[in-house]
Write an enzyme that holds these catalytic residues in place. Sequence first.
Site, short mmCIF file in Angstrom:
data_model
loop_
_atom_site.label_atom_id
_atom_site.label_comp_id
_atom_site.label_asym_id
_atom_site.label_seq_id
_atom_site.Cartn_x
_atom_site.Cartn_y
_atom_site.Cartn_z
N ASP A 9 -15.81 -17.16 -14.94
CA ASP A 9 -15.41 -18.44 -14.35
C ASP A 9 -13.93 -18.48 -13.97
OD1 ASP A 9 -14.67 -18.34 -17.06
OD2 ASP A 9 -16.19 -19.80 -17.65
N ASN A 35 -19.62 -27.65 -27.21
CA ASN A 35 -20.81 -28.39 -26.78
C ASN A 35 -21.95 -27.45 -26.40
OD1 ASN A 35 -19.84 -27.30 -24.44
ND2 ASN A 35 -19.61 -29.24 -23.33
N HIS A 62 -21.65 -24.83 -24.31
CA HIS A 62 -21.57 -24.22 -22.98
C HIS A 62 -21.37 -22.70 -23.08
CE1 HIS A 62 -16.94 -25.03 -22.52
NE2 HIS A 62 -17.13 -23.80 -22.93
N GLU A 115 -22.21 -26.43 -18.51
CA GLU A 115 -22.14 -27.52 -19.48
C GLU A 115 -23.55 -28.07 -19.75
OE1 GLU A 115 -19.36 -27.85 -20.87
OE2 GLU A 115 -17.66 -28.13 -19.50
C1 F6R Z 1 -14.40 -18.54 -20.82
C2 F6R Z 1 -15.64 -19.31 -20.89
C3 F6R Z 1 -15.89 -20.33 -21.94
C4 F6R Z 1 -15.28 -20.00 -23.30
C5 F6R Z 1 -15.57 -21.11 -24.30
C6 F6R Z 1 -14.93 -20.84 -25.65
O1 F6R Z 1 -14.42 -17.64 -19.72
O2 F6R Z 1 -16.45 -19.13 -20.05
O3 F6R Z 1 -17.28 -20.51 -22.07
O4 F6R Z 1 -15.84 -18.79 -23.77
O5 F6R Z 1 -15.07 -22.32 -23.80
O6 F6R Z 1 -13.55 -20.83 -25.51
P1 F6R Z 1 -12.59 -20.36 -26.69
O7 F6R Z 1 -12.81 -18.91 -26.87
O8 F6R Z 1 -11.19 -20.64 -26.17
O9 F6R Z 1 -12.95 -21.17 -27.89
#
Ligand code: F6R
Length: 242
Positions: free
Chosen positions: A67, A136, A138, A143
């Site tokens: 992303d 959440n 994701h 989401e």
């Molecule tokens: C990042 C991504 C997100 C993160 C998730 C957890 O490329 O796609 O899904 O993996 O938000 O983020 P952290 O590791 O910062 O807790």
Amino acid sequence: MNVWVYDSDDKLNEAGAGIISGIVQTNPRAVLGLATGGTPVGIYKQLVGDFERGMFSFRGVTTFNLDEYVGLPENHPESYRAYMNEHLFRHIDLPSGQAHIPDGNAPDLEAECRRYDERIEDAGQLDLQLLGLGHNGHIGFNEPAHALIKGTHVVDLAEETRKANARFFPSLDEVPRQALTMGVGTILKSKTILLVVKGADKADIVRRALQGPITTDCPASLLQTHPHLVVLLDRAAAEKLS
Ligand code: F6R
């Protein structure tokens, strides 16, 4: 699914890097799906160390990131392009033309999503997709929703996601409201999925994702259907698993 729980962060990172480097060693032309965020930083650090010790080369590898934020300049310190340069790309021999990240500044975002999917298609199936987990549920920036989207698409970030990511920005207001994300269809098509989760604040969602009902309300729960899912957890994140 294979779930491994670690008491030491170093051991978890070594295991994560070992899985990625194992794939590159057996297939020097591997196609890797990469993630950003706080979770994989230690894994990338370990991978860079192993690369510097001459254990493997990324010359033939192709990567696709999950992303990118919409509207952040590429050189903004919090763009995912800047993150990948900082933590991985600038340290290894991966040719820059083989490191793909969706362009969140493309004039036509829909066209950019189609272009990104075509690039993934041309590269063939992802050999491995590295994932973190949002509070959440994701994965990528897919989401929770009534329905999930197969391919790369523009997404409105959930307020919870913006708040979680505000720790990287001077203020919540500066966290972008939209992103481009790979879809769950592409993620689930990867030959292997490596889900990494750390911290007590993720223990509830780890349980929902791995042992709860399979539902689009928790996109990570779809991973339960994947034939080759490897999960690396620290002890705190694993606390609520039965
Ligand atoms: C990042 C991504 C997100 C993160 C998730 C957890 O490329 O796609 O899904 O993996 O938000 O983020 P952290 O590791 O910062 O807790």
